[in-house]
Design a protein around this motif. Sequence first.
Motif, mmCIF file in Angstrom:
data_model
loop_
_atom_site.group_PDB
_atom_site.id
_atom_site.type_symbol
_atom_site.label_atom_id
_atom_site.label_comp_id
_atom_site.label_asym_id
_atom_site.label_seq_id
_atom_site.Cartn_x
_atom_site.Cartn_y
_atom_site.Cartn_z
ATOM 1 N N MET A 202 8.326 29.701 2.326
ATOM 2 C CA MET A 202 9.755 29.696 2.011
ATOM 3 C C MET A 202 9.987 28.955 0.708
ATOM 4 S SD MET A 202 12.775 28.327 4.434
ATOM 5 C CE MET A 202 13.282 26.717 3.865
ATOM 6 N N SER A 203 10.520 29.655 -0.253
ATOM 7 C CA SER A 203 10.858 28.977 -1.504
ATOM 8 C C SER A 203 12.355 29.075 -1.719
ATOM 9 C CB SER A 203 10.122 29.635 -2.659
ATOM 10 O OG SER A 203 10.856 30.730 -3.120
ATOM 11 N N HIS A 204 12.873 28.106 -2.415
ATOM 12 C CA HIS A 204 14.320 28.069 -2.585
ATOM 13 C C HIS A 204 14.830 29.092 -3.592
ATOM 14 C CE1 HIS A 204 15.108 24.698 0.024
ATOM 15 N NE2 HIS A 204 14.021 24.120 -0.450
ATOM 16 N N TRP A 205 13.921 29.811 -4.246
ATOM 17 C CA TRP A 205 14.356 30.799 -5.244
ATOM 18 C C TRP A 205 15.172 31.914 -4.598
ATOM 19 C CZ3 TRP A 205 14.646 29.688 -10.045
ATOM 20 C CH2 TRP A 205 13.742 28.794 -10.619
ATOM 21 N N THR A 206 14.862 32.195 -3.323
ATOM 22 C CA THR A 206 15.529 33.317 -2.662
ATOM 23 C C THR A 206 17.034 33.119 -2.573
ATOM 24 O OG1 THR A 206 13.534 33.372 -1.335
ATOM 25 C CG2 THR A 206 15.300 34.832 -0.674
ATOM 26 N N VAL A 207 17.468 31.869 -2.459
ATOM 27 C CA VAL A 207 18.888 31.626 -2.270
ATOM 28 C C VAL A 207 19.613 31.482 -3.614
ATOM 29 C CG1 VAL A 207 18.918 29.101 -2.131
ATOM 30 C CG2 VAL A 207 20.455 30.431 -0.701
ATOM 31 N N VAL A 208 18.831 31.354 -4.686
ATOM 32 C CA VAL A 208 19.440 31.132 -6.001
ATOM 33 C C VAL A 208 20.407 32.253 -6.418
ATOM 34 C CG1 VAL A 208 18.913 30.929 -8.471
ATOM 35 C CG2 VAL A 208 17.663 29.587 -6.827
ATOM 36 N N PRO A 209 20.070 33.548 -6.196
ATOM 37 C CA PRO A 209 21.015 34.598 -6.606
ATOM 38 C C PRO A 209 22.375 34.493 -5.924
ATOM 39 C CG PRO A 209 18.895 35.555 -6.139
ATOM 40 C CD PRO A 209 18.809 34.124 -5.719
ATOM 41 N N VAL A 210 22.463 33.795 -4.807
ATOM 42 C CA VAL A 210 23.763 33.599 -4.161
ATOM 43 C C VAL A 210 24.423 32.325 -4.679
ATOM 44 C CG1 VAL A 210 24.954 33.416 -1.967
ATOM 45 C CG2 VAL A 210 22.856 34.736 -2.114
ATOM 46 N N VAL A 211 23.610 31.266 -4.771
ATOM 47 C CA VAL A 211 24.174 29.959 -5.133
ATOM 48 C C VAL A 211 24.588 29.911 -6.599
ATOM 49 C CG1 VAL A 211 23.657 27.509 -5.304
ATOM 50 C CG2 VAL A 211 22.901 28.788 -3.326
ATOM 51 N N GLY B 274 4.567 43.367 -1.847
ATOM 52 C CA GLY B 274 4.686 43.778 -0.452
ATOM 53 C C GLY B 274 5.005 42.615 0.460
ATOM 54 N N GLU B 275 5.023 41.415 -0.131
ATOM 55 C CA GLU B 275 5.314 40.217 0.664
ATOM 56 C C GLU B 275 6.814 40.140 0.938
ATOM 57 O OE1 GLU B 275 5.135 35.421 -0.123
ATOM 58 O OE2 GLU B 275 4.295 36.801 -1.586
ATOM 59 N N ILE B 276 7.185 39.675 2.129
ATOM 60 C CA ILE B 276 8.600 39.520 2.451
ATOM 61 C C ILE B 276 8.932 38.038 2.473
ATOM 62 C CG2 ILE B 276 10.354 39.845 4.223
ATOM 63 C CD1 ILE B 276 8.913 42.385 5.009
ATOM 64 N N ASP B 277 9.882 37.656 1.630
ATOM 65 C CA ASP B 277 10.261 36.254 1.516
ATOM 66 C C ASP B 277 11.390 35.952 2.471
ATOM 67 O OD1 ASP B 277 9.069 34.332 -0.004
ATOM 68 O OD2 ASP B 277 9.548 35.374 -1.867
ATOM 69 N N LEU B 278 11.213 34.905 3.237
ATOM 70 C CA LEU B 278 12.256 34.538 4.183
ATOM 71 C C LEU B 278 12.844 33.201 3.773
ATOM 72 C CD1 LEU B 278 13.433 35.393 7.012
ATOM 73 C CD2 LEU B 278 11.931 33.647 7.924
ATOM 74 N N TYR B 279 14.148 33.084 3.808
ATOM 75 C CA TYR B 279 14.792 31.800 3.537
ATOM 76 C C TYR B 279 15.672 31.445 4.706
ATOM 77 C CZ TYR B 279 17.174 28.034 1.172
ATOM 78 O OH TYR B 279 17.670 26.807 0.848
ATOM 79 N N GLN B 280 15.334 30.337 5.357
ATOM 80 C CA GLN B 280 16.135 29.925 6.511
ATOM 81 C C GLN B 280 17.161 28.916 6.039
ATOM 82 O OE1 GLN B 280 12.719 28.558 8.638
ATOM 83 N NE2 GLN B 280 12.702 30.344 9.978
ATOM 84 N N VAL C 37 10.748 37.528 10.105
ATOM 85 C CA VAL C 37 12.004 36.834 10.404
ATOM 86 C C VAL C 37 11.886 36.031 11.689
ATOM 87 C CG1 VAL C 37 14.418 37.161 11.005
ATOM 88 C CG2 VAL C 37 13.406 38.515 9.185
ATOM 89 N N LEU C 38 11.293 36.625 12.710
ATOM 90 C CA LEU C 38 11.358 35.995 14.023
ATOM 91 C C LEU C 38 10.270 34.966 14.283
ATOM 92 C CD1 LEU C 38 12.473 38.903 16.340
ATOM 93 C CD2 LEU C 38 13.819 37.088 15.316
ATOM 94 N N THR C 39 9.135 35.086 13.581
ATOM 95 C CA THR C 39 8.050 34.175 13.927
ATOM 96 C C THR C 39 7.893 33.027 12.946
ATOM 97 O OG1 THR C 39 6.496 35.577 12.759
ATOM 98 C CG2 THR C 39 6.717 35.932 15.131
ATOM 99 N N THR C 40 8.613 33.056 11.828
ATOM 100 C CA THR C 40 8.514 31.930 10.910
ATOM 101 C C THR C 40 9.173 30.716 11.550
ATOM 102 O OG1 THR C 40 8.708 33.498 9.110
ATOM 103 C CG2 THR C 40 8.945 31.181 8.557
ATOM 104 N N ASP C 41 8.432 29.600 11.538
ATOM 105 C CA ASP C 41 8.967 28.413 12.208
ATOM 106 C C ASP C 41 9.989 27.706 11.333
ATOM 107 O OD1 ASP C 41 7.619 28.645 14.548
ATOM 108 O OD2 ASP C 41 5.802 27.697 13.762
ATOM 109 N N GLY C 42 11.026 27.249 11.962
ATOM 110 C CA GLY C 42 11.990 26.404 11.279
ATOM 111 C C GLY C 42 12.142 25.129 12.069
ATOM 112 N N LYS C 43 13.292 24.504 11.906
ATOM 113 C CA LYS C 43 13.598 23.331 12.714
ATOM 114 C C LYS C 43 13.622 23.755 14.176
ATOM 115 C CE LYS C 43 16.824 21.121 10.158
ATOM 116 N NZ LYS C 43 18.211 20.714 9.945
#
Lengths: 121, 559
Positions: free
Chosen positions: B1-10, B55-61, B518-524
């Motif tokens: 998870m990198s914070h770049w994914t959220v940059v286009p929104v922020v 082909g990698e899917i980036d997930l940002y939680q 989406v479902l198996t990436t661990d978060g808090k």
Amino acid sequence: MELLVASGIGILTAAGLYLVMRLRTFPVIIGTALLTYAVNVFLFASGRLVVGAPPILMESASDYTDPLPQALVLTAIVISFGMTAVVVVIALGAYLGSGDDHVDDQDGALDTVRKLENVNR
Amino acid sequence: MSHWTVVPVVLPAMLAAFLLLATRHHLSMQRILSVAGSVALWAVALGLFLRASSGEIDLYQLGDWQAPFGIVLVADRLSTLMLLLTATLAFFVLLHAIGTGWDGRGRHFHALFHFQIMGITGAFLTGDLFNLFVFFEVLLIASYGLMIHSGGTRRTQAGTQYVLYNLLGSTLFLFALGTIYAETGTLNMADLAERVTQIDLSQSAGIRVAAVLLVIVFAIKAAIAPVHFWLPSSYAEAPGPVAALFAIMTKVGAYSIIRIYTLVFPPDLEVTSGLLDVWLLPLALVGLTVGMIGVLGASRLDRLVAFSVIGSMGMLTVAVALFTTQGITAGLYYIVHSTFATAALFLIVDLVVRHRHGAGAELQAVRPVPGAPILAAMFFAAAIAMTGLPPLSGFVGKLLILDASFDSPLVVWTWAVILSTSLVAVVGFARAGSTVFWKAAQGGEAAEARADDPTTQQDNVESKPSSHPETQNALPLVAIGGLIGLIVLHTIFAGPVNRTLAATAEQLFAPETYIATVLTTDGKEIHHKAKHGEANLVSQEGRASDDGHEGEAEAGEGH
């Protein structure tokens, strides 16, 4: 209670749709407001109707009410409120500008306006 | 998870807020920041696109909460492709708006512009249906402001209609979301995709209603027949650059259809079979026909382009409605093409309208347009692209769509409608172009002769700079030229582009990776176990009050 909520949503939706089809800005805006009320109640009910249970899931709690629709409905209320305010202002601007409160695109009316604008130029 | 994914929104959100708060009285400052912001957005989008193209899917939680409880942003091939498209379009549109001075004709153009970009990028990135609704609202509310930018009675009237139509669309969206939540208990797209497969066929009524409601909502956004009526006057009356930016807004609807109906309700899903796979293709063909006939019948240049948007959305939906890898590939190619082509056309029409004296966008022969050769050439190129004549990308796109539709049961209809509407569109655009640019020259000479004034020529030269001080500015031409250049590049590199898009379509039709990511990436971790003693205490109290409430409620109902 289910019957009460369901018929409430139904009546609000029906009244809202009827008003939307009036094609004048005031009834249409009131109609969309009624529709948003209907959808807010509907969203609220989508987590099942539970009375008097805490919105928290606990091991020992025998019953709980789904907290998510409440969060969703809050968001929806805020958005629909803002949107209604915006549409009131825009509709008022259109009405004051043209003296016509029709919502539909009346080509004839638009042409008249256009001619007036050209003359003024 | 990198914070770049959220940059286009922020980034656009922060930039828009900053523009609003700090630079509201400094137009030049706004322009500089706005362009810098859109270049930065483009760079980020390109970075994300390149990363996703492996082909990698980036997930940002968001907030690090694990899906499906937290909201996620997902950057896969399709999302990043649309991001890059948005950022590219936004940059050129911004150049045009600055060059023509549109941004100075009302307040807060740049702030609204970036809020709209934020809504669009958010809608492309989000992996949560309710979040999609929220981003739809963000982009819509910004678009309301942009649509009536700089005011005017006609524009406000068209704006009222546009806002009301979309308000109804949003209400419908909420109804759909409520139904989906009631049926499945989740709004996370990946989670939803798993849960709908477990729904029993005999109890599928609710989810079928929800699937249809959702597609109606997206069809409203994408202007697919029979819910396309809002588009012509809205797009025609909107300021030129805004209409050009709106070219990506219809694509948000198309994107949502592609995303939801490959991920959540894939074509082979049994509970929703017989809905989209049967109805979408004929409706798309109707939309295509309506749009292109509108092109032929339009009496104004801006309405003509608006109708061509309906036509091209119909064409795009034909490709999408096939729901095959080949079809989606062709559709994606057409999305990129038609975004640039419609944007270029709207920008050209904007220039034409401001350079014609008095006639506005009416399709009448009046005095010639200053700078006509360049504008006419650009109109010609964009019209060729739009109508799908060789050699530009519209032709390639159409060829791909025709090719993809071979296995469809409606292949005869598809071919017949696409080919005949192409002819209609060619005639429509040819008529418009010749009226505005060719007959204008003759009509103009005639008018001058009639005026019998030897100084007309001189008058012309003098009046131009005074009434249109922006005419000298080459920025709008650069913007349009850039868009047409992109169309040309899109044509030349059709091979490599197509391979990328085919990979994108394949990723869409193998959603397992997406769902797993989406479902198996661990978060808090989410604790729902309270300490024992405390929980008991709470529950006892809760139960006591429960009983009381229930008693009250029953008593209430008794009355």
